[in-house]
Write a protein that holds these residues in place. Structure first.
Motif, mmCIF file in Angstrom:
data_model
loop_
_atom_site.group_PDB
_atom_site.id
_atom_site.type_symbol
_atom_site.label_atom_id
_atom_site.label_comp_id
_atom_site.label_asym_id
_atom_site.label_seq_id
_atom_site.Cartn_x
_atom_site.Cartn_y
_atom_site.Cartn_z
ATOM 1 N N CYS A 121 42.264 43.458 35.137
ATOM 2 C CA CYS A 121 42.478 43.818 36.607
ATOM 3 C C CYS A 121 43.341 45.260 36.111
ATOM 4 N N SER A 125 42.977 49.043 36.687
ATOM 5 C CA SER A 125 43.788 50.039 38.379
ATOM 6 C C SER A 125 45.133 50.667 37.868
ATOM 7 N N ASN A 135 41.228 55.089 45.666
ATOM 8 C CA ASN A 135 41.002 53.355 46.399
ATOM 9 C C ASN A 135 42.368 52.858 46.998
ATOM 10 N N GLN A 203 28.445 46.221 56.028
ATOM 11 C CA GLN A 203 30.187 46.237 55.482
ATOM 12 C C GLN A 203 31.295 46.465 56.784
ATOM 13 N N ASN A 235 41.198 46.776 48.462
ATOM 14 C CA ASN A 235 40.783 47.576 47.524
ATOM 15 C C ASN A 235 40.709 46.436 46.344
ATOM 16 N N GLY A 238 38.863 43.698 46.248
ATOM 17 C CA GLY A 238 37.792 43.118 46.208
ATOM 18 C C GLY A 238 37.099 42.776 47.559
#
Length: 281
Positions: A121, A125, A135, A203, A235, A238
């Motif tokens: 991860c 990122s 993001n 959302q 972000n 998630g």
């Protein structure tokens, strides 16, 4: 010591403040479509064009806030200070809200570590692709500036801090409904219309809930950087995959569920102590 938002823009009428919030939200969403792109939203060309549009909307927002504050400038506070851009208390404003948010995400963090996905991860990122910039930097910073810094300074004088924390996120949630338009335009792999709208309302719900938390952070800390770093972290994480709990063996699933409960409990217990206005100068 409370954040000084109640004395800011106090000479604007309630209707004028709400109208300006609507204009700011409209400018932000409209800026995403200034330059047409035939590509989907995650295409580098589309992202770069939207970067330019967002910059235009931010400049316009600052201009509007500057013009609207013309009668409130005698209090001696510069506009950038009112909008949460300051050095005093900067380090605590970065770390305390981030720690608080990480406590809330204790369950998802434990799940990532237990699955051995933490390194991947971080690796995924950390590259400098334009999607990373959108993001984790441009989108969180611009959204927090417009929907928190600018709007709260307009709303708090009329609605107070508590009601502003509820009202402000509604603009943020509604602004995300423009994704419906993008999905309806898809020519390939487009979900059914009812699925698109269900996703949109979901959302709207969770962005509004996050927006309330983010608004509280801004009011309590007086810093733009506080909601910005938390927005970037969210972000990165998630939306939590709660279904993962039921996919694991019973004991592991129970332990994972316990970390979710512990994280939520710790978050509410630490919420006031880690966001005391006195900590942030």
């Amino acid at each position: 010591m409370d954040f000084t938002a109640p004395v800011v823009y106090s000479k604007l009428s309630l209707s004028s403040s709400l109208f300006l919030c609507f204009v700011l939200a409209l400018l932000f969403v409209g800026s995403l479509y200034i330059w047409h792109s035939p590509h989907p939203r995650n295409h580098p060309e589309t992202i770069k064009k939207r970067f330019a549009g967002i910059l235009v909307s931010i400049v316009a927002s600052i201009t509007i806030l500057w013009a609207a504050s013309s009668e409130d400038r005698e209090d001696g506070f510069p506009l950038y200070w009112r909008l949460g851009i300051k050095l005093e208390g900067l380090v605590p404003a970065v770390f305390y809200p981030l720690i608080l948010t990480m406590v809330l995400f204790l369950g998802p963090l434990v799940m990532i570590i237990a699955d051995g996905d933490l390194y991947s991860c971080l690796e995924n990122s950390s590259h400098k692709h334009v999607l990373w910039w959108r993001n984790f930097f441009i989108a969180p910073l611009s959204e927090e500036f417009v929907f928190r810094s600018c709007m709260l300074t307009l709303l708090v004088p009329h609605f107070g801090q508590n009601w502003s924390v509820i009202i402000c996120p509604l603009f943020f949630g509604v602004a995300h409904l423009h994704h419906v338009r993008e999905q309806l335009r898809l020519k390939e792999n487009r979900p059914p219309v009812h699925v698109i709208w269900m996703n949109a309302f979901f959302q709207f719900f969770y962005t509004s809930v996050f927006g309330a938390y983010s608004a509280r952070l801004f009011i309590r800390t007086g810093h733009l950087v506080a909601p910005f770093v938390c927005h970037s972290f969210c972000n990165f994480m998630g939306f939590p995959d709660f279904g993962r709990i039921f996919e694991l063996p019973r004991v592991r699933g129970f332990l994972l569920a316990a970390t979710y409960v512990a994280g939520a409990t710790g978050f509410f217990l630490l919420l006031d102590s880690l966001t005391k206005p006195e900590l942030f100068a």
